[in-house]
Enzyme design. Structure first.
Site, PDB file in Angstrom:
ATOM      1  CB  CYS A 206      31.316  29.392  42.670  1.00 27.05           C
ATOM      2  SG  CYS A 206      32.200  30.262  43.977  1.00 27.05           S
ATOM      3  CB  CYS A 229      29.858  36.711  38.634  1.00 28.92           C
ATOM      4  SG  CYS A 229      29.960  37.440  36.999  1.00 28.92           S
TER       5      CYS A 229
HETATM    6  S1  SF4 Z   1      35.101  35.115  41.789  1.00 24.22           S
HETATM    7 FE1  SF4 Z   1      32.967  34.558  42.199  1.00 24.22          FE
HETATM    8  S2  SF4 Z   1      32.711  32.654  41.073  1.00 24.22           S
HETATM    9 FE2  SF4 Z   1      34.935  32.983  41.303  1.00 24.22          FE
HETATM   10  S3  SF4 Z   1      35.536  31.933  43.209  1.00 24.22           S
HETATM   11 FE3  SF4 Z   1      35.025  34.017  43.767  1.00 24.22          FE
HETATM   12  S4  SF4 Z   1      32.827  33.884  44.358  1.00 24.22           S
HETATM   13 FE4  SF4 Z   1      33.300  32.074  43.172  1.00 24.22          FE
END
Ligand code: SF4
Length: 235
Positions: A206, A229
């Site tokens: 991400c 997030c």
């Molecule tokens: S926790 Fe959030 S930032 Fe990390 S991989 Fe999953 S979607 Fe992406």
């Protein structure tokens, strides 16, 4: 511990902000750690692009302050190596790894691709829920967020309410130049991906390089229309 009357978290945050919000970051952290929230204060750090600034300030004032790190299972290898280097360099003695619940991962993200299908749900399992569980023993936590980073953060207070917790943003008023100057003056190591064009670094799937002229966090969830997030939404 100073005697402060029990009031709503919002009122207490506003009061602390008015009385202590002008302190230099190290003074603010020391005051909160030793006088207001002894054993009830933690720093949450991603060990990302600029995290070493807040980690260094904390290490100077309260080296055994709990530093909570979300082991999402999706970090860049560079971040995990950098984390170990920074912990050693700064002499941090109380870094705590937070993990997602294995059952939740098995049920909702069996192939590890939930970040593609539903990034909010992925962040909930890998970040929000583990942090909420970990913060239960604390009354307050520290972040390294700054006003200049995004439009949504432009009015970030130094001390704010976050549901049942107080949240401290000691370097909210710092510019990127202030951060860079601090890192240079203290001869601190930078996350290796900064030199490769990543001004903001989260989980690998991400995080992308922002285009020229975009804000530093534009590379985060750039394909998902998501900007945070969820750990900074009220718990
Ligand atoms: S926790 Fe959030 S930032 Fe990390 S991989 Fe999953 S979607 Fe992406």
């Amino acid at each position: 511990m100073l005697d402060i009357p029990q009031r709503s978290v919002e009122a207490r945050a506003a009061d602390l902000d008015a009385r202590y919000g002008d302190l230099a970051p190290a003074e603010l952290i020391g005051t909160m750690a030793y006088h207001f929230f002894p054993d009830r204060l933690a720093l949450v750090s991603s060990f990302g692009a600029d995290s070493i600034t807040m980690l260094s300030i904390v290490a100077e004032v309260v080296p055994d302050l709990p530093v909570l790190f979300l082991q999402t299972g999706k970090h860049f290898d560079e971040t995990l190596r950098y984390r170990d280097e920074v912990v050693k360099r700064l002499g941090l003695t109380n870094v705590v790894d937070l993990y997602p619940e294995p059952l939740a991962l098995a049920q909702d993200d069996p192939d590890g691709m939930l970040h593609k299908r539903d990034p909010d749900a992925c962040c909930a399992i890998r970040k929000v829920h583990p942090l909420n569980r970990a913060l239960k023993p604390y009354d307050a936590w520290i972040t390294g967020r700054r006003r200049h980073q995004t439009f949504a953060r432009r009015q970030l207070p130094i001390v704010e309410a976050d549901g049942t917790h107080i949240k401290l943003n000691p370097i909210a008023t710092w510019s990127q130049d202030d951060v860079d100057q601090y890192i240079d003056e203290h001869d601190l190591p930078r996350h290796p991906l900064v030199a490769e064009g990543y001004p903001s670094i989260g989980c690998a799937p991400c995080t992308a390089r922002p285009a020229a002229g975009e804000d530093a966090r534009a590379g985060r969830w750039s394909e998902a229309g998501k900007t945070e997030c969820g750990i900074h939404w009220m718990r």
